[in-house]
Motif scaffolding. Structure first.
Motif, short mmCIF file in Angstrom:
data_model
loop_
_atom_site.label_atom_id
_atom_site.label_comp_id
_atom_site.label_asym_id
_atom_site.label_seq_id
_atom_site.Cartn_x
_atom_site.Cartn_y
_atom_site.Cartn_z
N ILE A 278 0.83 -1.20 0.00
CA ILE A 278 0.00 0.00 0.00
C ILE A 278 0.87 1.25 0.00
CG2 ILE A 278 -0.18 0.08 2.52
CD1 ILE A 278 -3.01 1.17 2.20
N ASN A 279 2.07 1.15 0.60
CA ASN A 279 2.95 2.32 0.69
C ASN A 279 3.61 2.66 -0.64
OD1 ASN A 279 2.37 2.67 3.39
ND2 ASN A 279 4.04 1.36 4.07
N LEU A 280 3.50 1.76 -1.62
CA LEU A 280 3.93 2.06 -2.98
C LEU A 280 2.73 2.39 -3.87
CD1 LEU A 280 6.72 -0.61 -3.58
CD2 LEU A 280 6.98 1.79 -2.94
N TYR A 281 1.58 1.84 -3.52
CA TYR A 281 0.35 2.15 -4.27
C TYR A 281 -0.07 3.60 -4.04
CZ TYR A 281 -4.65 2.25 -5.35
OH TYR A 281 -5.88 2.60 -5.84
N THR A 282 0.12 4.08 -2.83
CA THR A 282 -0.23 5.46 -2.50
C THR A 282 1.02 6.35 -2.55
OG1 THR A 282 0.11 5.04 -0.15
CG2 THR A 282 -2.13 4.76 -1.00
N ASP A 283 0.78 7.65 -2.54
CA ASP A 283 1.87 8.63 -2.47
C ASP A 283 2.27 8.73 -0.99
OD1 ASP A 283 3.50 10.87 -2.36
OD2 ASP A 283 2.31 12.02 -3.79
N TYR A 284 3.18 7.86 -0.58
CA TYR A 284 3.57 7.75 0.83
C TYR A 284 4.20 9.04 1.37
CZ TYR A 284 5.51 5.61 5.07
OH TYR A 284 5.83 5.32 6.37
N PRO A 285 5.13 9.67 0.64
CA PRO A 285 5.71 10.92 1.18
C PRO A 285 4.65 11.99 1.42
CG PRO A 285 7.07 10.07 -0.60
CD PRO A 285 5.82 9.25 -0.60
N HIS A 286 3.68 12.11 0.50
CA HIS A 286 2.63 13.12 0.68
C HIS A 286 1.79 12.79 1.92
CE1 HIS A 286 -0.01 16.30 -1.14
NE2 HIS A 286 -0.85 15.78 -0.26
N LYS A 288 2.73 11.14 4.63
CA LYS A 288 3.47 11.37 5.85
C LYS A 288 3.55 12.86 6.20
CE LYS A 288 5.21 8.65 8.06
NZ LYS A 288 4.68 7.85 9.20
N LYS A 289 3.54 13.69 5.17
CA LYS A 289 3.62 15.13 5.41
C LYS A 289 2.26 15.76 5.69
CE LYS A 289 7.75 16.09 2.59
NZ LYS A 289 8.24 16.77 1.37
N TYR A 290 1.22 15.33 4.92
CA TYR A 290 -0.06 16.04 4.95
C TYR A 290 -1.24 15.17 5.37
CZ TYR A 290 2.86 19.09 2.08
OH TYR A 290 3.89 19.88 1.61
N LYS A 291 -1.01 13.88 5.64
CA LYS A 291 -2.07 12.96 6.09
C LYS A 291 -3.19 12.80 5.06
CE LYS A 291 0.21 12.29 9.78
NZ LYS A 291 1.03 11.06 9.87
N LYS A 292 -2.86 12.90 3.81
CA LYS A 292 -3.81 12.64 2.72
C LYS A 292 -3.24 11.55 1.83
CE LYS A 292 -5.87 17.27 2.50
NZ LYS A 292 -6.12 18.45 1.64
N LYS A 293 -4.06 10.53 1.54
CA LYS A 293 -3.59 9.39 0.75
C LYS A 293 -4.04 9.54 -0.70
CE LYS A 293 -3.05 5.77 4.21
NZ LYS A 293 -3.69 5.89 5.49
#
Length: 567
Positions: A278-286, A288-293
């Motif tokens: 899931i951490n590659l399916y979603t924009d993980y850095p975004h 972690k910074k903004y809590k939006k998947k």
């Protein structure tokens, strides 16, 4: 003509087979109330996809939970976190159903489990496996009662269906569970991604959010953009079912380019092993910074999810100069309610040159190799394939704080973090532990293994770590009664416990010197004993509780109470 007829019959039979891959009339509902979901299957959770559905229980605990079909109890687990009290029922049709966050089990099961807890003198049972003849159940039989145990955010029933042989989880809605849903998913925003250094979007070489315009009736658009090279997108989107305000996950995400499918992903079924991707399916850095998947419409090379279908170029669009591309991104829920974003991309070469700072540190990570680095009193060790991509690791130690890169990079495996503690005395070491200190105000305890001169921990989270000291005992407070008090009318005995620092590790409670089972609600920090567990002899009794934190600080409280036995 005969060949066409045979082909038609074949296609009809094949279609019928695919529709009946899962029996939609075999299982009954697990609850006798309207099915309203607070969580959908495959929903985006922290580091995993949701493996079942969460059924609302009208805000209360204690609703009857029914066996959805004939079968037998094959497994039970009582845990402080995770599913809390859970029960697994294996059915003869090749599927296993799972029921989690229960408050208690049906009487015959409850008595068996409680007997084990008292023999072990432990609330947690671990996995208990059973044979077919131990606890057989019939369809519609009460097997348990709904609750809020484990890692639950409120009263509800977590309900799963698994393939018994593979243990892959399958969307329960395929089996006839039918919550009312007539609402289409809702797009919140769209993000565009230049895939490599040569890509350009609106003369930029960075990802950014595109302003979204809602046209109504599930239709959205964004302003026309220009681009060149390899690009793709990411959608921030949720679904909402009838009768609930919860923002749930969608069933599928699709991208069409000039009418041709480039990307498709759905949550029909998956394995627990692949859920981490899931951490590659979603924009993980975004996130972690903004809590939006943001759900990306392209697949990373290291992503091994089986939930993609029919990808073209892994969902990456190669934009050529002078050509126009009509893009449609479609989100659907299980009931095929859909929303879409339609827009166009014009291929336009960009002369803008971007000079990125050279990414270089003393610690180069080649993802396929083992790496071990040391700074001052701290050592980090990464097994091979801990990282998904090669990178230069940002690693330093400053004023006792070890910075291990930053938490916006997802990892596939745990790495080991070791502190040399030889300069500390034995007494000091006893009260020390390793903590994640990304949030300075709220250090987070890391399970710390201690040797003579080193402390070490394993984790999948990059970030800041330090040694912390905890010299405070846990706090214990009696609830609803005092020392030397008559409590004949009370059905339960409650105590509140808390700890500042390393956190509660364990507790033991006794009445008149005999161990008693106290259930810990870690969200409210309350321990509860049910007086029905044991018959007390006499009216005067001594209650004692011992609570320890993760570094061994211990507090003991004793109290005398009086209670008449009620027959």
């Amino acid at each position: 003509m005969k060949q066409i007829l045979i082909l038609t019959l074949f296609l009809s039979t094949f279609s019928s087979f695919t529709q009946k891959k899962y029996p939609d009339d075999y299982f009954r509902n697990p609850l006798d109330i309207p099915i309203i979901l607070s969580g959908t299957f495959g929903e985006l959770r922290s580091n995993h996809f949701h493996s079942g559905v969460d059924i609302k229980t009208q805000g209360v605990q204690g609703l009857k939970v029914y066996a959805v079909a004939d079968g037998y109890v094959s497994r039970i687990k009582v845990a402080q976190y995770g599913y809390g009290k859970a029960i697994y029922i294996t059915h003869p049709n090749g599927f296993t159903t799972v029921y989690g966050h229960l408050s208690k089990y049906a009487d015959k099961i409850q008595d068996y489990i409680k007997d084990i807890q008292y023999k072990k003198e432990n609330y947690e049972t671990g996995n208990l496996f059973f044979k077919e003849n131990q606890f057989p159940v019939k369809k519609g039989e009460v097997i348990a009662f709904s609750g809020d145990t484990g890692g639950s955010g409120g009263p509800h029933l977590h309900y799963e269906i698994r393939n018994t042989e593979s243990e892959n989880v399958i969307n329960p809605l395929f089996f006839g569970l039918n919550p009312t849903d007539t609402k289409p998913p809702r797009f919140q925003s769209l993000k565009v991604y230049p895939i490599n250094d040569d890509s350009r979007v609106n003369n930029q070489n960075r990802s950014f959010v595109l302003p979204l315009k809602n046209l109504g009736n599930g239709k959205y658009t964004v302003t026309k953009i220009s681009a060149s090279g390899d690009i793709s997108f990411g959608a921030y989107v949720y679904d909402q079912l009838n009768d609930a305000y919860n923002k749930n996950g969608i069933f599928s995400l699709e991208m069409l380019v000039n009418g041709k499918r480039y990307f498709y992903h759905d949550v029909e079924t998956f394995s627990f092993f692949e859920s981490k991707y899931i951490n590659l399916y979603t924009d993980y850095p975004h996130y972690k910074k903004y809590k939006k998947k943001y759900q990306k419409t392209y697949k990373e090379d290291a992503n091994k999810l089986s939930t993609y279908k029919g990808l073209i170029n892994n969902g990456v669009i190669n934009i050529k100069n002078g050509l126009n591309y009509n893009i449609e991104i479609i989100a659907r829920d299980y009931n095929n309610n859909k929303s879409s974003i339609t827009f166009s991309v014009t291929g336009k070469e960009s002369n803008t040159i971007f000079s990125k700072p050279k990414d270089s540190t003393d610690y180069k990570i080649v993802a396929s190799k083992f790496h071990k680095f040391s700074e001052e009193n701290v050592t980090v060790a990464f097994p091979k394939n801990t990282f998904y991509n090669n990178l230069y690791l940002d690693f330093d130690v400053n004023n006792g704080v070890a910075k291990v890169h930053n938490p916006t990079i997802p990892l596939d495996k745990n790495f080991t973090l070791t502190f040399n503690v030889s300069k500390y005395s034995d007494a000091e070491k006893q009260q020390m532990y390793i903590a994640n200190v990304d949030n300075v105000k709220y250090p987070r305890y890391q399970f710390t293994r201690k040797k003579d001169s080193t402390f070490y921990t394993t984790t999948k989270t990059l970030g800041k770590y330090a040694l912390k000291t905890d010299n405070q005992k846990p706090k214990i407070n009696l609830l609803y009664f005092k020392d030397q008090q008559w409590i004949s009318k009370l059905k339960t005995l409650k105590v509140k416990i808390s700890d500042v620092g390393s956190g509660i590790k364990n507790y033991s409670a006794f009445i008149d010197g005999e161990w008693i089972l106290m259930e810990y609600n870690h969200k409210k920090r309350i321990l509860t004993y049910n007086f029905n567990d044991k018959k007390l002899v006499g009216s005067k009794h001594i209650f004692k509780i011992v609570v320890s934190d993760n570094v061994g600080n211990t507090n003991t409280l004793s109290a005398t109470f009086f209670k008449k036995q009620v027959n």
